[in-house]
Design a protein around this motif. Structure first.
Motif, PDB file in Angstrom:
ATOM      1  N   HIS A  44      44.434  41.249  32.929  1.00 36.83           N
ATOM      2  CA  HIS A  44      43.712  42.337  32.706  1.00 36.83           C
ATOM      3  C   HIS A  44      42.742  41.890  31.581  1.00 36.83           C
ATOM      4  O   HIS A  44      41.938  42.658  31.447  1.00 36.83           O
ATOM      5  CB  HIS A  44      44.511  42.532  31.973  1.00 36.83           C
ATOM      6  CG  HIS A  44      46.029  42.800  32.354  1.00 36.83           C
ATOM      7  ND1 HIS A  44      46.144  44.141  33.073  1.00 36.83           N
ATOM      8  CD2 HIS A  44      47.388  42.492  31.995  1.00 36.83           C
ATOM      9  CE1 HIS A  44      47.593  44.637  33.259  1.00 36.83           C
ATOM     10  NE2 HIS A  44      47.636  43.244  33.061  1.00 36.83           N
ATOM     11  N   GLN A  45      41.902  40.770  31.334  1.00 41.80           N
ATOM     12  CA  GLN A  45      41.003  40.976  31.508  1.00 41.80           C
ATOM     13  C   GLN A  45      39.866  40.325  31.941  1.00 41.80           C
ATOM     14  O   GLN A  45      40.149  39.681  33.200  1.00 41.80           O
ATOM     15  CB  GLN A  45      40.910  40.225  29.717  1.00 41.80           C
ATOM     16  CG  GLN A  45      40.714  38.281  30.201  1.00 41.80           C
ATOM     17  CD  GLN A  45      41.652  37.816  29.045  1.00 41.80           C
ATOM     18  OE1 GLN A  45      43.030  37.892  28.542  1.00 41.80           O
ATOM     19  NE2 GLN A  45      40.773  36.828  28.351  1.00 41.80           N
ATOM     20  N   ALA A  46      38.041  41.044  32.291  1.00 41.88           N
ATOM     21  CA  ALA A  46      37.480  40.518  32.766  1.00 41.88           C
ATOM     22  C   ALA A  46      37.347  38.813  32.456  1.00 41.88           C
ATOM     23  O   ALA A  46      37.137  37.757  31.656  1.00 41.88           O
ATOM     24  CB  ALA A  46      36.109  40.808  32.532  1.00 41.88           C
ATOM     25  N   VAL A  47      37.280  38.156  33.520  1.00 40.64           N
ATOM     26  CA  VAL A  47      37.199  36.804  33.822  1.00 40.64           C
ATOM     27  C   VAL A  47      35.420  36.239  34.601  1.00 40.64           C
ATOM     28  O   VAL A  47      35.316  36.931  35.758  1.00 40.64           O
ATOM     29  CB  VAL A  47      38.367  35.902  34.823  1.00 40.64           C
ATOM     30  CG1 VAL A  47      38.009  34.530  34.508  1.00 40.64           C
ATOM     31  CG2 VAL A  47      39.242  36.680  33.907  1.00 40.64           C
ATOM     32  N   HIS A  48      34.797  35.292  33.654  1.00 37.44           N
ATOM     33  CA  HIS A  48      33.801  35.075  34.323  1.00 37.44           C
ATOM     34  C   HIS A  48      33.523  33.068  35.219  1.00 37.44           C
ATOM     35  O   HIS A  48      33.551  32.645  34.561  1.00 37.44           O
ATOM     36  CB  HIS A  48      32.630  34.935  32.956  1.00 37.44           C
ATOM     37  CG  HIS A  48      32.132  36.282  33.061  1.00 37.44           C
ATOM     38  ND1 HIS A  48      31.877  37.146  33.068  1.00 37.44           N
ATOM     39  CD2 HIS A  48      32.858  36.580  32.013  1.00 37.44           C
ATOM     40  CE1 HIS A  48      32.205  38.364  32.529  1.00 37.44           C
ATOM     41  NE2 HIS A  48      32.763  38.025  31.370  1.00 37.44           N
ATOM     42  N   LEU A  49      34.085  33.362  36.449  1.00 39.19           N
ATOM     43  CA  LEU A  49      34.009  31.820  36.814  1.00 39.19           C
ATOM     44  C   LEU A  49      32.309  32.188  37.834  1.00 39.19           C
ATOM     45  O   LEU A  49      32.022  32.437  38.176  1.00 39.19           O
ATOM     46  CB  LEU A  49      34.920  32.012  37.999  1.00 39.19           C
ATOM     47  CG  LEU A  49      36.508  32.131  37.364  1.00 39.19           C
ATOM     48  CD1 LEU A  49      37.800  32.387  38.799  1.00 39.19           C
ATOM     49  CD2 LEU A  49      36.894  30.920  35.675  1.00 39.19           C
ATOM     50  N   ALA A  50      32.351  30.448  38.018  1.00 44.70           N
ATOM     51  CA  ALA A  50      30.878  30.097  38.622  1.00 44.70           C
ATOM     52  C   ALA A  50      31.458  30.659  40.247  1.00 44.70           C
ATOM     53  O   ALA A  50      32.445  30.571  40.675  1.00 44.70           O
ATOM     54  CB  ALA A  50      30.706  29.192  38.623  1.00 44.70           C
ATOM     55  N   GLY A  51      30.776  30.629  41.274  1.00 39.57           N
ATOM     56  CA  GLY A  51      30.431  31.016  42.281  1.00 39.57           C
ATOM     57  C   GLY A  51      31.286  32.030  43.046  1.00 39.57           C
ATOM     58  O   GLY A  51      31.035  32.812  42.125  1.00 39.57           O
ATOM     59  N   SER A  52      31.588  32.221  44.295  1.00 38.48           N
ATOM     60  CA  SER A  52      31.544  33.164  45.064  1.00 38.48           C
ATOM     61  C   SER A  52      33.768  33.974  44.711  1.00 38.48           C
ATOM     62  O   SER A  52      34.281  32.926  44.387  1.00 38.48           O
ATOM     63  CB  SER A  52      31.778  32.855  46.201  1.00 38.48           C
ATOM     64  OG  SER A  52      30.324  33.298  46.369  1.00 38.48           O
ATOM     65  N   GLY A  53      33.467  35.098  44.749  1.00 37.89           N
ATOM     66  CA  GLY A  53      35.022  34.952  44.803  1.00 37.89           C
ATOM     67  C   GLY A  53      35.172  36.848  44.114  1.00 37.89           C
ATOM     68  O   GLY A  53      34.160  37.801  44.259  1.00 37.89           O
ATOM     69  N   GLY A  54      36.554  37.478  44.312  1.00 43.73           N
ATOM     70  CA  GLY A  54      36.124  38.699  44.608  1.00 43.73           C
ATOM     71  C   GLY A  54      37.689  39.694  43.881  1.00 43.73           C
ATOM     72  O   GLY A  54      38.234  38.608  43.427  1.00 43.73           O
ATOM     73  N   ASN A  55      37.638  40.405  43.791  1.00 43.09           N
ATOM     74  CA  ASN A  55      38.332  41.526  43.317  1.00 43.09           C
ATOM     75  C   ASN A  55      39.420  42.146  43.951  1.00 43.09           C
ATOM     76  O   ASN A  55      38.824  42.688  45.015  1.00 43.09           O
ATOM     77  CB  ASN A  55      38.335  42.767  42.244  1.00 43.09           C
ATOM     78  CG  ASN A  55      37.408  41.820  41.436  1.00 43.09           C
ATOM     79  OD1 ASN A  55      36.114  40.960  41.021  1.00 43.09           O
ATOM     80  ND2 ASN A  55      38.034  41.317  40.447  1.00 43.09           N
ATOM     81  N   LEU A  56      40.952  42.040  43.932  1.00 44.63           N
ATOM     82  CA  LEU A  56      42.209  43.489  44.200  1.00 44.63           C
ATOM     83  C   LEU A  56      42.862  43.708  43.988  1.00 44.63           C
ATOM     84  O   LEU A  56      43.568  43.560  42.774  1.00 44.63           O
ATOM     85  CB  LEU A  56      42.881  42.547  45.246  1.00 44.63           C
ATOM     86  CG  LEU A  56      43.931  42.893  46.069  1.00 44.63           C
ATOM     87  CD1 LEU A  56      43.393  44.054  47.473  1.00 44.63           C
ATOM     88  CD2 LEU A  56      45.002  41.995  47.041  1.00 44.63           C
ATOM     89  N   ARG A  57      42.619  44.945  44.184  1.00 43.78           N
ATOM     90  CA  ARG A  57      43.008  46.644  43.475  1.00 43.78           C
ATOM     91  C   ARG A  57      43.810  46.808  43.886  1.00 43.78           C
ATOM     92  O   ARG A  57      43.928  47.044  44.266  1.00 43.78           O
ATOM     93  CB  ARG A  57      41.872  47.032  42.696  1.00 43.78           C
ATOM     94  CG  ARG A  57      43.133  48.083  41.625  1.00 43.78           C
ATOM     95  CD  ARG A  57      41.718  49.290  40.626  1.00 43.78           C
ATOM     96  NE  ARG A  57      41.968  49.477  39.624  1.00 43.78           N
ATOM     97  CZ  ARG A  57      42.404  49.212  38.495  1.00 43.78           C
ATOM     98  NH1 ARG A  57      41.799  47.525  38.248  1.00 43.78           N
ATOM     99  NH2 ARG A  57      43.000  49.630  37.338  1.00 43.78           N
ATOM    100  N   LEU A  58      45.503  46.540  42.549  1.00 44.18           N
ATOM    101  CA  LEU A  58      46.652  47.597  43.445  1.00 44.18           C
ATOM    102  C   LEU A  58      46.910  49.055  42.500  1.00 44.18           C
ATOM    103  O   LEU A  58      46.700  48.645  41.094  1.00 44.18           O
ATOM    104  CB  LEU A  58      47.556  46.608  42.653  1.00 44.18           C
ATOM    105  CG  LEU A  58      47.774  45.333  43.938  1.00 44.18           C
ATOM    106  CD1 LEU A  58      48.807  44.418  43.109  1.00 44.18           C
ATOM    107  CD2 LEU A  58      47.661  45.314  45.410  1.00 44.18           C
ATOM    108  N   GLY A  59      47.653  49.477  43.372  1.00 41.49           N
ATOM    109  CA  GLY A  59      48.128  51.141  42.268  1.00 41.49           C
ATOM    110  C   GLY A  59      46.897  51.705  41.983  1.00 41.49           C
ATOM    111  O   GLY A  59      45.507  51.155  42.609  1.00 41.49           O
ATOM    112  N   ARG A  60      46.698  52.486  41.299  1.00 44.37           N
ATOM    113  CA  ARG A  60      45.845  53.746  41.218  1.00 44.37           C
ATOM    114  C   ARG A  60      44.678  53.299  40.135  1.00 44.37           C
ATOM    115  O   ARG A  60      44.853  52.300  39.679  1.00 44.37           O
ATOM    116  CB  ARG A  60      46.343  55.182  40.362  1.00 44.37           C
ATOM    117  CG  ARG A  60      46.539  56.271  42.438  1.00 44.37           C
ATOM    118  CD  ARG A  60      47.450  56.898  42.024  1.00 44.37           C
ATOM    119  NE  ARG A  60      49.303  56.593  41.501  1.00 44.37           N
ATOM    120  CZ  ARG A  60      50.110  57.345  41.383  1.00 44.37           C
ATOM    121  NH1 ARG A  60      49.236  59.069  41.407  1.00 44.37           N
ATOM    122  NH2 ARG A  60      50.760  57.222  41.324  1.00 44.37           N
TER     123      ARG A  60
END
Ligand code: ATP
Length: 204
Positions: free
Chosen positions: A188-204
């Motif tokens: 539920h919190q913003a996470v700062h990771l190195a390298g590449s990644g993405g986000n998938l949002r479920l629900g509205r």
């Protein structure tokens, strides 16, 4: 590479989500986001093989998981949002038993080194029931340090951790990704990771 095609999930008489597609290439992360009850845990449990999808399928390294389930599970480490440690056992015993159950027994020296790195020096032999919530989480997270799995599926791994432990966990995740590991997680919190990644949002 992990790919999801058109996943749908039913819980009770409700459809939680449908048409979920994602790709996680080697060395990359995917953070699943969404409000309480959106189905994040349900999605991770489907990936981990602990629940079935109503529709859709997963592919691992280009093959349907359903055709190579044993190979997929040998590559996967799932940590649920509860620490899943036994209160009557010590941190050391919990870590060694979890590894043995996963089919990769751990010698005591390796287990102790992991517990100390995760900040449990001096707490290794106490019954886990006397550990704080954050320390119990750390016992579960010590499994990451001993894991050979390429795909880590982690449900709310940052919950109950103090600032230093959050930094330490980010370092552990970055090291995993730098080795070509894959990471699917919720937070539920913003996470700062190195390298590449993405986000998938479920629900509205
Ligand atoms: N076995 C079940 N029977 C009925 N409903 C269920 C069952 N398991 C989960 N649910 C419901 O499915 C919904 C999604 O639950 P899930 O735990 O996947 O959400 P989540 O996005 O991880 O939520 P949170 O952010 O609160 O952790 C919730 O409304 C939950 O009550």
């Amino acid at each position: 590479m992990l790919q999801a095609h058109g996943l749908a999930c039913d819980r009770g008489d409700r459809r939680l989500f449908s048409g979920v597609d994602f790709v996680v290439p080697a060395g990359e992360w995917l953070q699943v986001e969404g409000p309480n009850g959106a189905g994040k845990t349900s999605l991770l449990r489907i990936v981990a093989g602990l629940a079935g999808a109503a529709e859709g399928h997963l592919e691992w390294e280009g093959r349907p998981v359903a055709e190579a389930r044993d190979e997929f599970h040998a590559r996967l480490l799932y940590l649920g949002h509860a620490p899943a440690i036994k209160d009557d056992l010590s941190a050391l015993e919990n870590l060694q038993i979890a590894a043995a159950v996963a089919g990769r027994p751990l010698d005591e020296a390796t287990a102790l080194a992991a517990l100390r790195r995760i900040g449990l020096a001096g707490r290794e032999d106490l019954p886990s029931r006397v550990l704080s919530q954050g320390q119990k989480r750390r016992v579960a997270l010590a499994r990451l340090l001993c894991s050979q799995a390429r795909l880590w599926v982690l449900d709310e791994p940052f919950v109950a951790l103090d600032v230093a432990a959050v930094d330490q966990l980010c370092n552990i995740l970055d090291e995993h990704l730098a080795r070509g590991g894959l990471l699917l997680f919720t937070s539920h919190q913003a996470v700062h990771l190195a390298g590449s990644g993405g986000n998938l949002r479920l629900g509205r």
